[in-house]
Design a protein around this motif. Structure first.
Motif, PDB file in Angstrom:
ATOM      1  N   TYR A  61       0.877  -1.171   0.000  1.00 21.13           N
ATOM      2  CA  TYR A  61       0.000   0.000   0.000  1.00 21.13           C
ATOM      3  C   TYR A  61       0.915   1.221   0.000  1.00 21.13           C
ATOM      4  O   TYR A  61       1.806   1.339   0.838  1.00 21.13           O
ATOM      5  N   GLU A  62       0.681   2.140  -0.943  1.00 20.21           N
ATOM      6  CA  GLU A  62       1.443   3.389  -0.989  1.00 20.21           C
ATOM      7  C   GLU A  62       0.497   4.538  -0.682  1.00 20.21           C
ATOM      8  O   GLU A  62      -0.572   4.640  -1.277  1.00 20.21           O
ATOM      9  N   ASN A  63       0.893   5.388   0.248  1.00 17.58           N
ATOM     10  CA  ASN A  63       0.130   6.590   0.582  1.00 17.58           C
ATOM     11  C   ASN A  63       1.045   7.781   0.393  1.00 17.58           C
ATOM     12  O   ASN A  63       2.206   7.733   0.767  1.00 17.58           O
ATOM     13  N   LYS A  64       0.490   8.867  -0.166  1.00 19.08           N
ATOM     14  CA  LYS A  64       1.287  10.082  -0.280  1.00 19.08           C
ATOM     15  C   LYS A  64       0.388  11.301  -0.237  1.00 19.08           C
ATOM     16  O   LYS A  64      -0.816  11.210  -0.467  1.00 19.08           O
ATOM     17  N   VAL A  65       1.001  12.421   0.051  1.00 18.00           N
ATOM     18  CA  VAL A  65       0.286  13.685   0.104  1.00 18.00           C
ATOM     19  C   VAL A  65      -0.110  14.083  -1.312  1.00 18.00           C
ATOM     20  O   VAL A  65       0.681  14.002  -2.236  1.00 18.00           O
ATOM     21  N   GLY A  66      -1.329  14.509  -1.502  1.00 20.22           N
ATOM     22  CA  GLY A  66      -1.814  14.987  -2.791  1.00 20.22           C
ATOM     23  C   GLY A  66      -2.172  16.458  -2.682  1.00 20.22           C
ATOM     24  O   GLY A  66      -1.953  17.077  -1.650  1.00 20.22           O
ATOM     25  N   PRO A  67      -2.704  17.027  -3.736  1.00 20.79           N
ATOM     26  CA  PRO A  67      -3.015  16.354  -4.990  1.00 20.79           C
ATOM     27  C   PRO A  67      -1.759  16.079  -5.813  1.00 20.79           C
ATOM     28  O   PRO A  67      -0.759  16.776  -5.685  1.00 20.79           O
ATOM     29  N   TYR A  68      -1.855  15.041  -6.652  1.00 20.71           N
ATOM     30  CA  TYR A  68      -0.739  14.655  -7.508  1.00 20.71           C
ATOM     31  C   TYR A  68      -0.737  15.525  -8.750  1.00 20.71           C
ATOM     32  O   TYR A  68      -1.741  15.637  -9.440  1.00 20.71           O
ATOM     33  N   LYS A  69       0.412  16.145  -9.050  1.00 27.36           N
ATOM     34  CA  LYS A  69       0.508  17.057 -10.199  1.00 27.36           C
ATOM     35  C   LYS A  69       1.581  16.625 -11.186  1.00 27.36           C
ATOM     36  O   LYS A  69       2.160  17.448 -11.869  1.00 27.36           O
ATOM     37  N   GLY A  70       1.858  15.320 -11.248  1.00 29.86           N
ATOM     38  CA  GLY A  70       2.795  14.785 -12.229  1.00 29.86           C
ATOM     39  C   GLY A  70       4.215  14.662 -11.714  1.00 29.86           C
ATOM     40  O   GLY A  70       4.617  15.361 -10.792  1.00 29.86           O
ATOM     41  N   VAL A  71       4.962  13.756 -12.355  1.00 25.39           N
ATOM     42  CA  VAL A  71       6.340  13.476 -11.956  1.00 25.39           C
ATOM     43  C   VAL A  71       7.199  14.738 -11.979  1.00 25.39           C
ATOM     44  O   VAL A  71       8.002  14.980 -11.074  1.00 25.39           O
ATOM     45  N   GLU A  72       7.033  15.569 -12.991  1.00 23.47           N
ATOM     46  CA  GLU A  72       7.879  16.762 -13.130  1.00 23.47           C
ATOM     47  C   GLU A  72       7.698  17.748 -11.980  1.00 23.47           C
ATOM     48  O   GLU A  72       8.586  18.552 -11.700  1.00 23.47           O
ATOM     49  N   ASN A  73       6.563  17.713 -11.294  1.00 25.71           N
ATOM     50  CA  ASN A  73       6.316  18.610 -10.162  1.00 25.71           C
ATOM     51  C   ASN A  73       6.495  17.913  -8.815  1.00 25.71           C
ATOM     52  O   ASN A  73       6.402  18.571  -7.781  1.00 25.71           O
TER      53      ASN A  73
END
Length: 135
Positions: A118-130
């Motif tokens: 399970y992977e959790n991360k802070v969002g929102p996700y704005k793409g690899v470049e950001n």
């Protein structure tokens, strides 16, 4: 529970490693000031919480993509890096173990077939470049 601090800035917490065997009542794994919050809860049968709903609140203007991995099945090796890209340590995680990265770098390697995470991360996700800077 193991806390891993920067060698560049010795007061800066970069990573936390929480083992399944570390469960003991309720424990806040993440310090309150971190964006990604994780707690462990060990309950007895019949424990019930008051129904509730979380409310929107003003957030931080500057955010880092903090991330946690929880091993559901199998085994992984985590490599923890400092803020300057230098390797700090490695650890093998098994079922129920959790790794959190607040700052610094990390990478993971699966050690068994059919490893589930399970992977959790802070969002929102704005793409690899950001979101990422490759080491």
């Amino acid at each position: 529970m193991e806390r891993i601090y920067s060698k560049v800035d010795e007061k800066k917490l970069l990573h936390t490693l929480h083992r399944f065997s570390d469960f003991n009542g309720r424990q806040n794994v993440s310090p309150d000031e971190q964006f990604l919050q994780l707690a462990t809860i060990q309950n007895e049968k019949g424990v019930k919480y008051k129904p509730h709903q979380h409310v929107w609140k003003e957030g931080e203007k500057r955010v880092i993509a903090q991330e946690s991995w929880i091993v559901a099945q199998g085994k992984i090796r985590v490599f923890y890096y400092d803020t300057d890209g230098e390797l700090l340590s490695t650890a093998d995680l098994g079922q129920g173990d959790c790794s959190i990265t607040y700052e610094g770098g990390h990478t993971y390697m699966s050690l068994e077939e059919n490893t589930l995470i399970y992977e959790n991360k802070v969002g929102p996700y704005k793409g690899v470049e950001n979101d990422k800077k490759l080491l």
